[in-house]
Design a protein around this motif. Structure first.
Motif, PDB file in Angstrom:
ATOM      1  N   LEU A 195      95.937  47.787  43.019  1.00 22.61           N
ATOM      2  CA  LEU A 195      96.266  49.141  43.469  1.00 22.61           C
ATOM      3  C   LEU A 195      95.317  49.599  44.583  1.00 22.61           C
ATOM      4  N   GLN A 198      96.321  47.796  47.747  1.00 19.08           N
ATOM      5  CA  GLN A 198      97.563  48.342  48.302  1.00 19.08           C
ATOM      6  C   GLN A 198      97.332  49.650  49.053  1.00 19.08           C
ATOM      7  N   SER A 199      96.370  50.440  48.582  1.00 17.69           N
ATOM      8  CA  SER A 199      96.137  51.698  49.294  1.00 17.69           C
ATOM      9  C   SER A 199      95.429  51.436  50.627  1.00 17.69           C
ATOM     10  N   THR A 201      96.120  48.468  52.464  1.00 15.81           N
ATOM     11  CA  THR A 201      97.066  47.806  53.367  1.00 15.81           C
ATOM     12  C   THR A 201      97.970  48.823  54.058  1.00 15.81           C
ATOM     13  N   TYR A 202      98.169  49.977  53.409  1.00 18.77           N
ATOM     14  CA  TYR A 202      98.894  51.039  54.107  1.00 18.77           C
ATOM     15  C   TYR A 202      98.235  51.310  55.458  1.00 18.77           C
TER      16      TYR A 202
ATOM     17  N   ILE B   5      99.550  60.748  56.836  1.00 18.95           N
ATOM     18  CA  ILE B   5      99.719  61.053  55.412  1.00 18.95           C
ATOM     19  C   ILE B   5      98.345  61.255  54.784  1.00 18.95           C
ATOM     20  N   ASP B   7      95.116  61.090  52.534  1.00 14.67           N
ATOM     21  CA  ASP B   7      94.617  59.960  51.754  1.00 14.67           C
ATOM     22  C   ASP B   7      94.950  60.062  50.269  1.00 14.67           C
ATOM     23  N   VAL B  10      98.357  58.760  49.942  1.00 13.85           N
ATOM     24  CA  VAL B  10      98.375  57.304  50.131  1.00 13.85           C
ATOM     25  C   VAL B  10      97.885  56.593  48.866  1.00 13.85           C
ATOM     26  N   ASP B  11      96.847  57.147  48.264  1.00 17.27           N
ATOM     27  CA  ASP B  11      96.285  56.511  47.069  1.00 17.27           C
ATOM     28  C   ASP B  11      97.237  56.546  45.879  1.00 17.27           C
ATOM     29  N   PRO B  14     100.699  53.356  45.677  1.00 19.07           N
ATOM     30  CA  PRO B  14     100.790  52.123  44.871  1.00 19.07           C
ATOM     31  C   PRO B  14     101.260  52.389  43.443  1.00 19.07           C
ATOM     32  N   LEU B  15     100.920  53.560  42.912  1.00 20.75           N
ATOM     33  CA  LEU B  15     101.382  53.906  41.564  1.00 20.75           C
ATOM     34  C   LEU B  15     102.893  54.122  41.546  1.00 20.75           C
ATOM     35  N   TYR B  17     104.918  52.770  43.637  1.00 15.95           N
ATOM     36  CA  TYR B  17     105.533  51.464  43.876  1.00 15.95           C
ATOM     37  C   TYR B  17     105.597  50.646  42.592  1.00 15.95           C
ATOM     38  N   LEU B  77     103.627  50.469  52.552  1.00 16.98           N
ATOM     39  CA  LEU B  77     102.340  49.967  52.046  1.00 16.98           C
ATOM     40  C   LEU B  77     101.988  48.599  52.630  1.00 16.98           C
ATOM     41  N   GLU B 187      88.503  50.891  56.349  1.00 13.53           N
ATOM     42  CA  GLU B 187      88.855  51.402  55.028  1.00 13.53           C
ATOM     43  C   GLU B 187      87.937  50.797  53.980  1.00 13.53           C
ATOM     44  N   ARG B 189      87.123  50.935  49.771  1.00 12.35           N
ATOM     45  CA  ARG B 189      87.367  51.444  48.423  1.00 12.35           C
ATOM     46  C   ARG B 189      86.238  50.931  47.550  1.00 12.35           C
TER      47      ARG B 189
END
Lengths: 210, 210
Positions: A195, A198-199, A201-202, B5, B7, B10-11, B14-15, B17, B77, B187, B189
């Motif tokens: 997850l 994936q956030s 790759t956006y 969009i 963030d 965007v985060d 994935p949920l 999806y 995504l 990016e 995370r």
């Protein structure tokens, strides 16, 4: 009566707390919503709105008291107490979690480790003897646990979570790729690297196509 | 020109999806914002707002087409492509990540593993030979990489991230407890279990005090 704070705001509070702790360690007395926003990647308006849930910490034009806001967040997040954590599933991931630096300093005590593998049960890992997962139910009757960290293979996730929840554990950190079902009132967080990827790759896609 | 969009939205994508993929696998054709909201723990109004960033998928009173929304999200995504991932730091955590089930099926190819430990370099893990981290810079000149997963001890995190970013890697998944600095446009995370635990203790505290 507790205030009802939206989950998205609650999930940001640990980030505020971490940032404020850093600013405090740097000797900062005051911080503006502007600066908090820049550090956390949200708008100053959002910062002010988030923090308004907890009352009036900031003075118009003078910013927030770093130490006061930090202390308030600490209490709100329950970090002025200590929390009993157990880890179920001591494979590579479970061991990595059990040895994560920073749990203890933040009030999280890993009090027991569990696994089903005969070659692991009884061995010592991170100063703890690994217990047989079949003892989990009985153990929970004797010692209340606040948080269960689940790092078993995905197909066992639901069983382990059911055992935890039935025994009154109300917070589950699920590291398995499987979704788990829990009754209302149980907090579940799911750490799934897919997850997070994936956030990102956006954003990579936006860049490729622009 | 790509739409901007927020963030936080965007985060959440994935949920969405993942949920839509499940509904699709269950043979569902249509889903309401109400149901999406219940499954994801956000309000139907928030769902409609989130999805409105991508145009009009839903018809008033008729819900969203599961397959169409899933396909759109997949493209947005970037999951209709493949992404090259490397893992740096093949300790317990790094190995657990490298062997995470579900990367490949979601378009993420782990193409190389790196470590600094002489006893690990050259050994085979998850079908990959572990490479010397000192080769990272040269390797990146030869093969472009999309995402770097950093699971080294915290004190080495910034160095590794600098090497990745200098070589054009624009997405970093940081598993170390240390914060890292990156230039704008990269990016990052950060997977820190402490932050997840803290967002749960808020709720536990509310319960204790109510």
């Amino acid at each position: 009566m507790p205030i009802e704070i939206p989950d998205v705001v609650v999930d940001r509070l640990p980030l505020y707390y971490r940032l404020l702790s850093r600013l405090d360690a740097e000797g900062r007395a005051v911080v503006s919503s502007q600066e908090l926003g820049e550090e956390l990647g949200v708008t100053p308006a959002q910062i002010r709105k988030d923090l308004s849930y907890f009352g009036r910490f900031g003075k118009q034009g003078r910013g927030y008291s770093v130490s006061r806001l930090q202390e308030e967040l600490k209490a709100i997040l329950g970090l002025d107490g200590r929390w009993k954590v157990i880890v179920i599933g001591i494979g590579r991931l479970g061991r990595a979690i059990a040895s994560y630096p920073g749990f203890e300093g933040q009030g999280f005590d890993v009090i027991a480790l569990y696994d089903a593998a005969p070659n692991l049960i009884g061995t010592e890992i991170e100063g703890q003897r690994v217990r047989d997962v079949t003892a989990l139910e009985d153990d929970l009757k004797k010692t209340a646990v606040d948080i269960g960290v689940v790092a078993v293979p995905g197909e066992f996730a639901q069983d382990v979570v059911d055992t935890l929840v039935d025994a009154g554990v109300n917070a589950i950190l699920n590291y398995t790729p499987n979704r788990v079902q829990t009754p209302p009132g149980v907090e579940v967080r799911h750490i799934n690297p897919v997850l997070f990827l994936q956030s990102m790759t956006y954003h990579l896609r936006q860049r490729r196509s622009s």
